[in-house]
Enzyme design. Structure first.
Site, PDB file in Angstrom:
ATOM      1  N   TYR A  41     -74.948  74.823 -25.825  1.00 15.92           N
ATOM      2  CA  TYR A  41     -75.924  74.111 -26.020  1.00 15.92           C
ATOM      3  C   TYR A  41     -76.482  75.239 -28.037  1.00 15.92           C
ATOM      4  CZ  TYR A  41     -80.877  75.105 -25.742  1.00 15.92           C
ATOM      5  OH  TYR A  41     -82.304  75.451 -26.839  1.00 15.92           O
ATOM      6  N   ASP A  58     -73.916  77.125 -17.128  1.00 13.66           N
ATOM      7  CA  ASP A  58     -74.462  76.209 -17.230  1.00 13.66           C
ATOM      8  C   ASP A  58     -74.980  74.917 -16.355  1.00 13.66           C
ATOM      9  OD1 ASP A  58     -76.860  75.415 -18.395  1.00 13.66           O
ATOM     10  OD2 ASP A  58     -76.446  76.350 -20.085  1.00 13.66           O
ATOM     11  N   LYS A  87     -85.889  72.768 -18.509  1.00 12.08           N
ATOM     12  CA  LYS A  87     -86.522  71.884 -17.646  1.00 12.08           C
ATOM     13  C   LYS A  87     -86.379  71.397 -16.848  1.00 12.08           C
ATOM     14  CE  LYS A  87     -84.677  73.038 -22.325  1.00 12.08           C
ATOM     15  NZ  LYS A  87     -83.084  73.050 -22.292  1.00 12.08           N
TER      16      LYS A  87
END
Ligand SMILES: *Cc1c(COP(=O)(O)O)cnc(C)c1O
Length: 386
Positions: free
Chosen positions: A101, A173, A198
């Site tokens: 990310y 993650d 999210k």
């Protein structure tokens, strides 16, 4: 009796109120708590350290990931910052995915430049590259799968085993799939991490993060540091997150079903050059995904066969896909990687990472799939016109 995830998500923390018998746990906004008497504190003394509303959502998240305990943080980034603070000292090595990310990349890179730790960005699907990085005796190994935006999948069980043999703590993650579709702790990871912003919250109205630990002592150490550096999640965010979490399993199921319907349609669309989704046999790591995931997820990407003008026309023609970053909400979102999520990367670095200038990423929502497909179809018609 071990309960299934839909049951945990709905029932965790219900009926805990002694005073009024509230079915739904009430929100506790107080920042401080009175002492029963001199030197006689209650279970909570100050809300940075502990808050009853946060306790409830932490318990639910720990159960969903089959962990010992969870620490809720105010953002996903602070969850990442927390684990690097706890497990890395100056000189220690962090191994992170080369395609992690963007915010994680920026955090590790900038902290490493200050000398807080060393970081090695590695393609973890490349066995030789991973072995070379593990030979540096890292203290922490971060795994992120599926990756953003190309949905590459790597083998959690294998990487975490190798990390352990090298003496490192492993953290996955798990933001892109949520515990409904992937459980890193049962695959051997020490820690699972999420941006709760999210799928876990799922309604695009909370920013939060969580770290879930397999080992209670590790969880206690993380909780101590979260209070110490002041990154614990707020009561209000905890309340909203718990409310969003109730529908996690049906939301994921529906979003995933819609994503598969969109893929079926996109495969027939001549303006689509290339599709990326873990369900596709040509996707990197498809076979691993079949083995380690409970579903292929609702994130997908595709390259448009055209130029920037065509992208403009296509995006302008959509009415049911909002042009926005982030993911995992009930509403469908679309983003252009080169100008949005990966704008911070140099064009050459993007090309090296396989991110084409015409790549579009969709976070599939839970609208009716026929409406979503009709909207895409209309936008492709507009994009094809000059
Ligand atoms: C969004 C995201 C983060 C960061 O979380 P925030 O809640 O935005 O701070 C970390 N990892 C992944 C995979 C993400 O998608």
């Amino acid at each position: 009796m071990t309960r299934k995830q839909a049951t945990i998500a709905v029932r965790s923390g219900l009926n805990v109120d002694e005073q009024y018998g509230c079915v739904v746990p009430p929100i506790h906004l107080s920042s401080t708590y009175n002492f029963i008497d001199f030197n006689k504190p209650r279970t909570h003394d100050y809300s940075r350290r502990g808050n009853p509303t946060r306790d409830v959502v932490q318990r639910a998240l720990a159960e969903l990931e089959s962990g010992a305990d969870a620490v809720l943080t105010n953002t996903g980034m602070s969850a990442l910052h927390l684990i690097t603070t706890v497990f890395l000292k100056p000189g220690d090595v962090l191994v992170a995915p080369h395609d992690c990310y963007g915010g994680s990349y920026r955090l590790f890179d900038s902290m490493a430049k200050r000398g807080c730790y060393r970081v090695l960005f590695v393609d973890q699907g490349d066995e030789a590259a991973l072995a070379a990085a593990l030979a540096e005796k890292p203290k922490l190994v971060l795994v992120e799968t599926p990756s953003n935006p190309l949905l590459r999948v790597v083998d959690i069980e294998k990487i975490c085993r190798l990390a352990r043999n090298a003496g490192a703590v492993s953290v996955v993650d798990n933001t892109f799939l949520s515990p409904a579709l992937q459980n890193p702790l049962t695959l051997g990871a020490d820690l699972a991490l999420h941006s709760c912003t999210k799928y876990l919250n799922g309604h695009s109205d909370v920013v939060a993060g969580v770290v879930i630990a397999n080992d209670p002592d590790m969880a206690a150490e993380l909780a101590w540091w979260a209070n110490n550096i002041g990154v614990t999640g707020s009561a209000f965010d905890s309340y909203l997150l718990l409310r969003g979490l109730r529908t996690l399993v049906p939301r994921m199921e529906m979003a995933q079903r819609n994503a598969l319907a969109l893929i079926k349609y996109l495969q027939t669309q001549p303006l689509v050059k290339r599709l990326y989704h873990p369900s596709l046999p040509e996707n990197a790591g498809h076979e691993i995904a079949v083995r380690q995931q409970k579903g292929f997820g609702a994130m997908l990407s595709f390259e448009l066969n055209g130029d920037e003008q065509m992208i403009r026309r296509f995006l302008g023609g959509l009415t049911l896909f909002t042009l926005a970053e982030s993911l995992g909400g009930v509403e469908s979102l679309i983003s252009h990687s080169a100008t949005m999520t990966h704008a911070g990367m140099a064009p050459e670095a993007r090309a090296a990472a396989g991110i084409s200038e015409t790549l579009l990423r969709i976070s599939t929502g839970i609208e009716d799939s026929e409406d979503l497909i009709a909207d895409l179809d209309n936008a492709f018609r507009i994009a094809a016109k000059r």
